[in-house]
Every structure is written in structure tokens, then in C-alpha cells.
Design a protein around this motif. Structure first.
Motif, PDB file in Angstrom:
ATOM      1  N   VAL A  10       0.696  -1.268   0.071  1.00 52.75           N
ATOM      2  CA  VAL A  10       0.033   0.175  -0.016  1.00 52.75           C
ATOM      3  C   VAL A  10       0.777   1.148  -0.091  1.00 52.75           C
ATOM      4  CG1 VAL A  10      -1.745   1.397   1.083  1.00 52.75           C
ATOM      5  CG2 VAL A  10      -1.878  -0.887   1.118  1.00 52.75           C
ATOM      6  N   PRO A  11       0.751   2.218  -1.109  1.00 51.58           N
ATOM      7  CA  PRO A  11       1.437   3.324  -1.022  1.00 51.58           C
ATOM      8  C   PRO A  11       0.727   4.243  -0.232  1.00 51.58           C
ATOM      9  CG  PRO A  11       0.293   3.115  -3.034  1.00 51.58           C
ATOM     10  CD  PRO A  11       0.039   2.011  -2.345  1.00 51.58           C
ATOM     11  N   LEU A  12       1.098   4.286   1.014  1.00 51.25           N
ATOM     12  CA  LEU A  12       0.212   4.894   2.207  1.00 51.25           C
ATOM     13  C   LEU A  12       0.092   6.652   1.729  1.00 51.25           C
ATOM     14  CD1 LEU A  12      -1.656   3.820   4.666  1.00 51.25           C
ATOM     15  CD2 LEU A  12       0.317   4.924   5.996  1.00 51.25           C
ATOM     16  N   VAL A  13      -1.136   7.025   1.964  1.00 50.66           N
ATOM     17  CA  VAL A  13      -0.939   8.469   2.024  1.00 50.66           C
ATOM     18  C   VAL A  13      -0.362   9.233   3.179  1.00 50.66           C
ATOM     19  CG1 VAL A  13      -3.256   8.648   0.772  1.00 50.66           C
ATOM     20  CG2 VAL A  13      -3.474   8.761   3.188  1.00 50.66           C
ATOM     21  N   THR A  14      -0.161  10.209   3.198  1.00 54.24           N
ATOM     22  CA  THR A  14       0.598  10.894   4.661  1.00 54.24           C
ATOM     23  C   THR A  14      -0.314  11.727   5.112  1.00 54.24           C
ATOM     24  OG1 THR A  14       2.722  10.790   3.679  1.00 54.24           O
ATOM     25  CG2 THR A  14       2.566  12.141   5.420  1.00 54.24           C
ATOM     26  N   ALA A  15      -0.627  11.897   6.379  1.00 51.46           N
ATOM     27  CA  ALA A  15      -1.378  12.827   7.169  1.00 51.46           C
ATOM     28  C   ALA A  15      -0.584  14.006   7.476  1.00 51.46           C
ATOM     29  CB  ALA A  15      -2.225  12.027   8.224  1.00 51.46           C
ATOM     30  N   PHE A  16      -1.126  15.199   7.348  1.00 50.43           N
ATOM     31  CA  PHE A  16      -0.072  16.295   7.739  1.00 50.43           C
ATOM     32  C   PHE A  16      -1.201  17.085   8.850  1.00 50.43           C
ATOM     33  CE2 PHE A  16       1.070  15.771   3.592  1.00 50.43           C
ATOM     34  CZ  PHE A  16       2.550  15.622   3.550  1.00 50.43           C
ATOM     35  N   ASP A  17      -0.515  17.749   9.980  1.00 44.96           N
ATOM     36  CA  ASP A  17      -1.103  18.435  10.962  1.00 44.96           C
ATOM     37  C   ASP A  17      -1.269  19.910  10.341  1.00 44.96           C
ATOM     38  OD1 ASP A  17       1.183  20.143  11.119  1.00 44.96           O
ATOM     39  OD2 ASP A  17       1.821  19.119  12.941  1.00 44.96           O
ATOM     40  N   ARG A  18      -1.893  20.623  11.188  1.00 41.91           N
ATOM     41  CA  ARG A  18      -2.283  22.039  10.949  1.00 41.91           C
ATOM     42  C   ARG A  18      -1.265  22.829  10.401  1.00 41.91           C
ATOM     43  NH1 ARG A  18      -7.581  22.568  11.762  1.00 41.91           N
ATOM     44  NH2 ARG A  18      -8.479  21.390  13.298  1.00 41.91           N
ATOM     45  N   GLU A  19      -0.038  22.635  10.812  1.00 42.61           N
ATOM     46  CA  GLU A  19       1.414  23.217  10.450  1.00 42.61           C
ATOM     47  C   GLU A  19       1.776  22.771   9.119  1.00 42.61           C
ATOM     48  OE1 GLU A  19       0.724  22.933  13.678  1.00 42.61           O
ATOM     49  OE2 GLU A  19      -0.349  24.807  13.711  1.00 42.61           O
ATOM     50  N   GLY A  20       1.208  21.678   8.615  1.00 46.41           N
ATOM     51  CA  GLY A  20       1.651  21.093   7.412  1.00 46.41           C
ATOM     52  C   GLY A  20       3.184  19.941   8.017  1.00 46.41           C
ATOM     53  N   ARG A  21       2.988  19.593   8.930  1.00 39.44           N
ATOM     54  CA  ARG A  21       3.876  18.606   9.468  1.00 39.44           C
ATOM     55  C   ARG A  21       3.420  17.216   9.400  1.00 39.44           C
ATOM     56  NH1 ARG A  21       5.199  21.978  14.742  1.00 39.44           N
ATOM     57  NH2 ARG A  21       3.011  21.175  14.896  1.00 39.44           N
ATOM     58  N   PRO A  22       4.127  16.146   8.792  1.00 36.91           N
ATOM     59  CA  PRO A  22       3.652  14.856   8.846  1.00 36.91           C
ATOM     60  C   PRO A  22       3.179  14.325  10.223  1.00 36.91           C
ATOM     61  CG  PRO A  22       6.022  14.618   8.543  1.00 36.91           C
ATOM     62  CD  PRO A  22       5.466  16.258   8.454  1.00 36.91           C
ATOM     63  N   LYS A 261      -7.355  11.367  -0.552  1.00 38.72           N
ATOM     64  CA  LYS A 261      -7.629  11.866   0.631  1.00 38.72           C
ATOM     65  C   LYS A 261      -9.366  12.282   0.858  1.00 38.72           C
ATOM     66  CE  LYS A 261      -3.404  13.183   2.478  1.00 38.72           C
ATOM     67  NZ  LYS A 261      -2.552  14.437   3.077  1.00 38.72           N
ATOM     68  N   ALA A 262      -9.749  12.735  -0.267  1.00 35.09           N
ATOM     69  CA  ALA A 262     -11.349  13.320  -0.060  1.00 35.09           C
ATOM     70  C   ALA A 262     -12.085  11.824   0.172  1.00 35.09           C
ATOM     71  CB  ALA A 262     -11.812  13.910  -1.299  1.00 35.09           C
ATOM     72  N   ALA A 263     -11.650  10.808  -0.596  1.00 35.51           N
ATOM     73  CA  ALA A 263     -12.394   9.423  -0.532  1.00 35.51           C
ATOM     74  C   ALA A 263     -12.274   8.981   0.814  1.00 35.51           C
ATOM     75  CB  ALA A 263     -11.884   8.769  -1.492  1.00 35.51           C
ATOM     76  N   LEU A 264     -11.073   9.183   1.334  1.00 34.96           N
ATOM     77  CA  LEU A 264     -10.956   8.271   2.705  1.00 34.96           C
ATOM     78  C   LEU A 264     -11.470   9.168   3.800  1.00 34.96           C
ATOM     79  CD1 LEU A 264      -6.855   7.699   2.419  1.00 34.96           C
ATOM     80  CD2 LEU A 264      -8.702   6.014   2.512  1.00 34.96           C
ATOM     81  N   ALA A 265     -11.664  10.456   3.570  1.00 36.17           N
ATOM     82  CA  ALA A 265     -12.402  11.321   4.534  1.00 36.17           C
ATOM     83  C   ALA A 265     -13.973  10.804   4.573  1.00 36.17           C
ATOM     84  CB  ALA A 265     -12.493  12.829   4.162  1.00 36.17           C
ATOM     85  N   LEU A 266     -14.398  10.630   3.430  1.00 37.92           N
ATOM     86  CA  LEU A 266     -16.055  10.267   3.345  1.00 37.92           C
ATOM     87  C   LEU A 266     -16.050   8.925   3.884  1.00 37.92           C
ATOM     88  CD1 LEU A 266     -16.837  11.470  -0.516  1.00 37.92           C
ATOM     89  CD2 LEU A 266     -17.713  12.339   1.766  1.00 37.92           C
ATOM     90  N   LEU A 267     -15.056   8.075   3.626  1.00 40.32           N
ATOM     91  CA  LEU A 267     -15.104   6.708   4.346  1.00 40.32           C
ATOM     92  C   LEU A 267     -15.077   6.656   5.804  1.00 40.32           C
ATOM     93  CD1 LEU A 267     -13.447   4.725   1.548  1.00 40.32           C
ATOM     94  CD2 LEU A 267     -15.866   4.639   2.014  1.00 40.32           C
ATOM     95  N   ALA A 274      -5.609  15.759   8.611  1.00 42.40           N
ATOM     96  CA  ALA A 274      -5.258  14.620   8.213  1.00 42.40           C
ATOM     97  C   ALA A 274      -5.907  14.617   6.693  1.00 42.40           C
ATOM     98  CB  ALA A 274      -5.482  13.257   8.866  1.00 42.40           C
ATOM     99  N   ALA A 275      -7.000  14.890   6.549  1.00 40.39           N
ATOM    100  CA  ALA A 275      -7.854  14.761   5.059  1.00 40.39           C
ATOM    101  C   ALA A 275      -7.316  15.918   3.924  1.00 40.39           C
ATOM    102  CB  ALA A 275      -9.096  14.609   5.452  1.00 40.39           C
ATOM    103  N   VAL A 276      -6.546  16.695   4.479  1.00 38.70           N
ATOM    104  CA  VAL A 276      -6.119  17.700   3.613  1.00 38.70           C
ATOM    105  C   VAL A 276      -4.802  17.552   2.884  1.00 38.70           C
ATOM    106  CG1 VAL A 276      -5.555  20.412   3.526  1.00 38.70           C
ATOM    107  CG2 VAL A 276      -7.315  19.446   5.240  1.00 38.70           C
ATOM    108  N   PRO A 277      -4.739  17.622   1.450  1.00 40.74           N
ATOM    109  CA  PRO A 277      -3.541  17.360   0.963  1.00 40.74           C
ATOM    110  C   PRO A 277      -2.693  18.585   1.187  1.00 40.74           C
ATOM    111  CG  PRO A 277      -5.179  18.139  -0.599  1.00 40.74           C
ATOM    112  CD  PRO A 277      -5.801  17.704   0.533  1.00 40.74           C
ATOM    113  N   ALA A 278      -1.265  18.481   1.007  1.00 43.80           N
ATOM    114  CA  ALA A 278      -0.174  19.449   1.211  1.00 43.80           C
ATOM    115  C   ALA A 278      -0.374  20.674   0.112  1.00 43.80           C
ATOM    116  CB  ALA A 278       1.122  18.745   0.981  1.00 43.80           C
ATOM    117  N   ALA A 279      -0.158  21.648   0.608  1.00 41.94           N
ATOM    118  CA  ALA A 279      -0.248  23.037  -0.326  1.00 41.94           C
ATOM    119  C   ALA A 279       0.777  22.746  -1.333  1.00 41.94           C
ATOM    120  CB  ALA A 279      -0.051  24.377   0.559  1.00 41.94           C
ATOM    121  N   PRO A 280       0.266  23.126  -2.515  1.00 44.24           N
ATOM    122  CA  PRO A 280      -0.679  23.904  -3.060  1.00 44.24           C
ATOM    123  C   PRO A 280      -1.805  23.274  -3.553  1.00 44.24           C
ATOM    124  CG  PRO A 280       0.738  23.724  -4.789  1.00 44.24           C
ATOM    125  CD  PRO A 280       1.555  22.947  -3.722  1.00 44.24           C
TER     126      PRO A 280
END
Length: 307
Positions: A10-22, A261-267, A274-280
Motif C-alpha cells: 500500500v503506497p500509504l497517504v501521509t497525514a499532515f497536521d495544521r502546520e503542514g508537518r507529517p 484523501k477526499a475519498a478516505l475522509a468520506l469513508l 489529516a484529510a487535507v492534501p499538502a499545499a498547493p
């Protein structure tokens, strides 16, 4: 002994916190989900894991924390591979050392990106990685690096002491066949198919495993596809491929990691930052989420809770 790549990784998605850190805590539910789906192997910080958005100093702590949690979930068979993407050799080596020090079972190493390089330069790059002494997998993903790994170059890579195989996300069957030919000549070297739409074809061509981003959402169906091929049941494998192709249509809304990430949030497998992709990257809009929800509903049999 079963090869490291002879599985669903599984090429796992990375969750980021509010400051953009993994944030390793942000993937806790997702790790439980993929473990329940029969997964034993993860790949962290690849393209699906937004690895280039993670600072080199953050690699070690993140890998160590996820690896510790994964060991509890997956047991002795659990493996953690870490992609070490860098624009040049120096940055790649720094990330590779951090991942190995954090306990990575193997590195996944793509070509440097931004500048174009000759095969001789790429061989030098991988030779420096090999000199670190840890197992590593070459990662062919030319749409992101601009530096394709062809069969001739991979033949040279396969001869390096610690190279264990290649993950091919290039999508060219002829190139994959060239990689498989090298695997036939070298014990301990194997191929994983990274092109989601060609998982069955890749396995039948000689790849020993698959690395589909869809396994974040539907790990069990991906495992059953691999098992069907291993059992010689091609019709069942083709049926599973068709079902997963329908789920992959989520990338027709707005493709890439934002879709996953949007699909994982809906599930209910990711939430908050954690459900927000990294900027931009931007998160999905309400309209996109509505379309995505309808698509997930149409693939309910593949998803947790029979959504």
C-alpha cells in the motif's frame, strides 16, 4: 523465502497536521483498515504519500512512529518501505540515511527530478544509494521525474549488491517485460506493478506483486486480485480488476492525491487536517465531494462498511 515485493504494497497517504508537518497519529485508523484488509506491506512517502512535501528532517521521526504502530498491527510479517525522493543525489542520500536509521525494511528510490540525466549519471546516483548498504527498490515513475528507467539501465541496477527489484509505474508493457526479463536472470530481484489499470496484466507478465494507490481505500479487493492470479484464476482476477477500475474513476473528478484523501475522509478513515492534501493542492469542493460520494456508493461492495 518470499520476496519483499511478492505482495500487495500500500503506497500509504501521509497525514499532515495544521502546520503542514507529517502526523503519524493522523493515519491510525487508516493503518487499522489496511491491516484488516490483509495487507502486510506499506510504502511511505511515495508520490501517493506526498513525499516531496515532507522535509528531510521529518522523515526519520515519521517513519519510526508509523513503523512502530504498523509492527503492532501487522506483526512479524509487517514491512515498511520508504520512498526517498530528492532532486539530486545529496538530498536522496540524506533521506535514505534517515529512513534506514528509523528502521525501514527497504528504500524505494526514484530517479532525481527536475534536471534530465543520462543513464550513466543515473547509474552513479543509484550506486551511491547502494553503497549505504540497505536493501532498495528502483522506482520508475517518469511522469514525475522526467527520467525514465529503461530495461538496459535497470539491468545494470539489478547487478548492484543491494538492489532487490523495481517498482514500475510507467505503464509501458514493453518496459515492464524488460524488467521481468532481468528478474528471471537474477535471484532476489523482482518486479512490482504500480500501474493500477494493468495489475492483472502485469502479474501475468511476471511481476510478483502490485503497489496500487487504491489499496488505501479497498485493500481486501486488491489482495483478492493478487490471490486470484497466484491461484491461476484469471477470470476472477479480471473481474476484480474491472471492479477496481470502476472505483479508480474517482480520479476523473479531480485526479491525484486530493481525490484519494477526499475519498478516505468520506469513508471516515481520515479527518480534520489529516484529510487535507499538502499545499498547493486544494481540498475537494462540496460539489466534487458530492460527485465522489455517488461514485463511492456505486462501488460499495469494495469499501469498508459496504458504503
Amino acid at each position: 523465502m518470499t520476496h519483499l515485493l511478492a505482495t500487495v504494497t500500500v503506497p500509504l497517504v501521509t497525514a499532515f497536521d495544521r502546520e503542514g508537518r507529517p502526523d503519524p497519529e493522523g493515519v491510525a485508523r487508516l493503518l487499522g483498515h489496511v491491516a484488516e484488509g490483509g495487507i502486510s506491506s506499506l510504502m511511505l512517502l511515495g508520490s501517493n504519500g506526498e513525499g516531496v512535501a515532507v522535509e528531510t528532517a521529518e522523515v526519520g521521526p515519521y517513519v519510526a512512529a508509523v513503523r512502530e504502530r504498523w509492527a503492532r498491527l501487522a506483526g512479524p510479517s509487517g514491512k515498511v518501505l520508504v520512498a526517498v525522493s530528492g532532486p539530486a543525489t545529496r538530498q536522496t542520500l540524506a533521506r535514505a540515511r534517515a529512513a534506514l536509521d528509523a528502521g525501514a525494511d527497504a528504500l524505494v528510490v526514484n530517479a532525481p527530478y527536475y534536471f534530465r540525466h543520462t543513464d550513466e549519471e543515473l547509474l552513479d546516483h543509484y550506486g551511491r544509494v547502494d553503497a549505504l548498504g540497505g536493501r532498495w527498490i528502483a522506482y520508475n515513475i517518469p511522469r514525475y521525474t522526467g527520467n525514465p528507467l529503461g530495461p538496459q539501465l535497470v539491468g545494470h541496477l539489478a547487478a548492484l549488491e543491494h538492489c532487490a527489484g523495481v517498482k514500475d509505474s510507467g505503464g509501458d508493457p514493453a518496459v515492464l517485460a524488460g524488467f521481468v526479463a532481468h528478474a528471471a536472470d537474477r535471484p532476489g530481484f523482482a518486479v512490482s506493478q504500480g500501474a493500477e489499470s494493468a495489475m492483472v496484466d502485469g502479474l501475468l507478465a511476471g511481476a510478483v506483486g502490485i503497489t496500487p494507490g487504491l489499496a488505501n481505500l479497498a485493500p481486501g479487493p486488491c489482495v483478492s486480485l493478487l490471490t486470484a492470479v497466484q491461484d491461476g484464476d484469471e477470470p476472477a482476477a479480471r473481474d476484480r480488476q474491472s471492479a477496481l477500475d470502476r472505483l479508480a474513476a474517482l480520479h476523473t473528478i479531480r485526479p491525484g492525491v486530493a481525490a484519494t484523501k477526499a475519498a478516505l475522509a468520506l469513508l471516515g478513515l481520515l479527518d480534520g487536517p489529516a484529510a487535507v492534501p499538502a499545499a498547493p493542492f486544494r481540498p475537494y469542493t462540496p460539489d466534487e465531494n458530492a460527485r465522489l460520494s455517488a461514485l463511492l456508493h456505486a462501488s460499495a461492495e469494495l469499501l469498508p462498511g459496504g458504503r
